[in-house]
Scaffold this motif. Sequence first.
Motif, PDB file in Angstrom:
ATOM      1  N   VAL A 181       4.899   4.732 -91.454  1.00 31.91           N
ATOM      2  CA  VAL A 181       4.075   3.937 -92.359  1.00 31.91           C
ATOM      3  C   VAL A 181       3.020   4.840 -92.986  1.00 31.91           C
ATOM      4  O   VAL A 181       2.681   5.892 -92.439  1.00 31.91           O
ATOM      5  N   HIS A 182       2.521   4.421 -94.133  1.00 30.04           N
ATOM      6  CA  HIS A 182       1.523   5.228 -94.847  1.00 30.04           C
ATOM      7  C   HIS A 182       0.094   4.900 -94.454  1.00 30.04           C
ATOM      8  O   HIS A 182      -0.760   5.781 -94.393  1.00 30.04           O
ATOM      9  N   GLU A 183      -0.163   3.608 -94.199  1.00 29.19           N
ATOM     10  CA  GLU A 183      -1.517   3.178 -93.860  1.00 29.19           C
ATOM     11  C   GLU A 183      -1.447   2.055 -92.832  1.00 29.19           C
ATOM     12  O   GLU A 183      -0.464   1.307 -92.766  1.00 29.19           O
ATOM     13  N   THR A 184      -2.520   1.914 -92.059  1.00 34.61           N
ATOM     14  CA  THR A 184      -2.646   0.785 -91.153  1.00 34.61           C
ATOM     15  C   THR A 184      -3.973   0.085 -91.429  1.00 34.61           C
ATOM     16  O   THR A 184      -4.891   0.659 -92.023  1.00 34.61           O
ATOM     17  N   ALA A 185      -4.057  -1.151 -90.974  1.00 32.44           N
ATOM     18  CA  ALA A 185      -5.278  -1.938 -91.136  1.00 32.44           C
ATOM     19  C   ALA A 185      -5.465  -2.795 -89.889  1.00 32.44           C
ATOM     20  O   ALA A 185      -4.495  -3.149 -89.219  1.00 32.44           O
ATOM     21  N   PRO A 186      -6.717  -3.141 -89.560  1.00 32.03           N
ATOM     22  CA  PRO A 186      -6.970  -3.892 -88.331  1.00 32.03           C
ATOM     23  C   PRO A 186      -6.386  -5.306 -88.318  1.00 32.03           C
ATOM     24  O   PRO A 186      -6.100  -5.844 -87.253  1.00 32.03           O
ATOM     25  N   SER A 187      -6.221  -5.915 -89.486  1.00 33.52           N
ATOM     26  CA  SER A 187      -5.764  -7.306 -89.539  1.00 33.52           C
ATOM     27  C   SER A 187      -4.751  -7.472 -90.656  1.00 33.52           C
ATOM     28  O   SER A 187      -4.642  -6.623 -91.561  1.00 33.52           O
ATOM     29  N   ILE A 188      -4.026  -8.577 -90.631  1.00 30.25           N
ATOM     30  CA  ILE A 188      -3.049  -8.843 -91.680  1.00 30.25           C
ATOM     31  C   ILE A 188      -3.752  -9.048 -93.021  1.00 30.25           C
ATOM     32  O   ILE A 188      -3.229  -8.662 -94.073  1.00 30.25           O
ATOM     33  N   GLU A 189      -4.968  -9.621 -92.975  1.00 25.91           N
ATOM     34  CA  GLU A 189      -5.704  -9.817 -94.228  1.00 25.91           C
ATOM     35  C   GLU A 189      -6.046  -8.475 -94.870  1.00 25.91           C
ATOM     36  O   GLU A 189      -5.898  -8.298 -96.089  1.00 25.91           O
ATOM     37  N   GLU A 190      -6.472  -7.525 -94.034  1.00 25.98           N
ATOM     38  CA  GLU A 190      -6.828  -6.207 -94.573  1.00 25.98           C
ATOM     39  C   GLU A 190      -5.584  -5.421 -94.977  1.00 25.98           C
ATOM     40  O   GLU A 190      -5.608  -4.676 -95.972  1.00 25.98           O
ATOM     41  N   ALA A 191      -4.484  -5.599 -94.241  1.00 29.49           N
ATOM     42  CA  ALA A 191      -3.229  -4.955 -94.633  1.00 29.49           C
ATOM     43  C   ALA A 191      -2.744  -5.510 -95.971  1.00 29.49           C
ATOM     44  O   ALA A 191      -2.289  -4.761 -96.849  1.00 29.49           O
ATOM     45  N   SER A 192      -2.852  -6.816 -96.140  1.00 26.97           N
ATOM     46  CA  SER A 192      -2.453  -7.452 -97.405  1.00 26.97           C
ATOM     47  C   SER A 192      -3.310  -6.956 -98.559  1.00 26.97           C
ATOM     48  O   SER A 192      -2.820  -6.768 -99.677  1.00 26.97           O
ATOM     49  N   ALA A 193      -4.606  -6.731 -98.294  1.00 26.80           N
ATOM     50  CA  ALA A 193      -5.499  -6.215 -99.330  1.00 26.80           C
ATOM     51  C   ALA A 193      -5.083  -4.802 -99.751  1.00 26.80           C
ATOM     52  O   ALA A 193      -5.139  -4.450-100.937  1.00 26.80           O
ATOM     53  N   LEU A 194      -4.661  -3.988 -98.783  1.00 23.35           N
ATOM     54  CA  LEU A 194      -4.157  -2.654 -99.121  1.00 23.35           C
ATOM     55  C   LEU A 194      -2.914  -2.748 -99.996  1.00 23.35           C
ATOM     56  O   LEU A 194      -2.759  -2.000-100.976  1.00 23.35           O
ATOM     57  N   VAL A 195      -2.016  -3.669 -99.651  1.00 19.40           N
ATOM     58  CA  VAL A 195      -0.814  -3.868-100.458  1.00 19.40           C
ATOM     59  C   VAL A 195      -1.187  -4.317-101.863  1.00 19.40           C
ATOM     60  O   VAL A 195      -0.648  -3.815-102.859  1.00 19.40           O
ATOM     61  N   ASP A 196      -2.118  -5.243-101.965  1.00 21.27           N
ATOM     62  CA  ASP A 196      -2.549  -5.715-103.284  1.00 21.27           C
ATOM     63  C   ASP A 196      -3.096  -4.569-104.135  1.00 21.27           C
ATOM     64  O   ASP A 196      -2.837  -4.496-105.340  1.00 21.27           O
ATOM     65  N   GLY A 197      -3.849  -3.664-103.492  1.00 18.67           N
ATOM     66  CA  GLY A 197      -4.380  -2.524-104.229  1.00 18.67           C
ATOM     67  C   GLY A 197      -3.277  -1.606-104.736  1.00 18.67           C
ATOM     68  O   GLY A 197      -3.335  -1.112-105.868  1.00 18.67           O
TER      69      GLY A 197
END
Length: 264
Positions: A181-197
């Motif tokens: 994987v390229h990036e990780t995030a603490p929560s699904i909300e923050e992971a989704s925000a990375l995807v949105d970006g």
Amino acid sequence: MTDPIILTDIDENGVATVTINRPDVHNAFNEHVISALDNAFKSLGDNEAVRVIVITGAGKSFSAGADLNWMKAAAEFSREENIADANGLSGMLATLNFCPKPTIALVNGAAFGGGVGLVSCCDIAIAVGGAKFSLSEVKLGLTPATISPYVIAAIGERAARRYFLTAERFDGLEAKRIGLVHETAPSIEEASALVDGLVTTMLANAPEAQAEAKDLIFAVSGKEITDDLRADTARRIAERRASVEAKEGLTAFLEKRRPKWSIG
């Protein structure tokens, strides 16, 4: 009527979200899931209105890989039936891997076996840090054969020699370290925000150029730099310079405006 096993949504910007919808079995694959995914990826890849594809799982898991009931049934297949069945999975993975649209895996939870294969076939992967990964096949007396070209391309031979043989579970941070994987995030909300970006970034780029850039990677990766390879890359940029997109991109830059394909 039962819910569809694959949910596909396309928003007004051409962002398609494909969700494996079997949360009760952790989004495990069987022949029906594989066929539905293959059809979805083919359809979205051919759809000119689609700009980016995001793949995720319903519920708490991304995908647990093969459905054990399906695998148990396959053990009783003839050799010819087993080869045909395995070719179905192999074909679906190839459809995703070579899809002309940018693809992003949003790994919302556990990804085991074939689930790791799906992640490896995507151009970009973002995971919740606590997601668990495993190439678990050898625990069941199997091997990760059909997913192996894509997983090894993602994590390299050295990591594969560990995780193919140990079937260890590892988290999102280790998945990032080895390149799955390229990036990780603490929560699904923050992971989704990375995807949105990432989606926003890609919607600013030329879609045909993105498809050709993706094909360029497959044409060049691992190849010896020969006269034929150099000629092919020269031909590719020469044709791209003369394309409608390139002319629009240069004109937009000089006129200090956004190109026509840019969304957002």
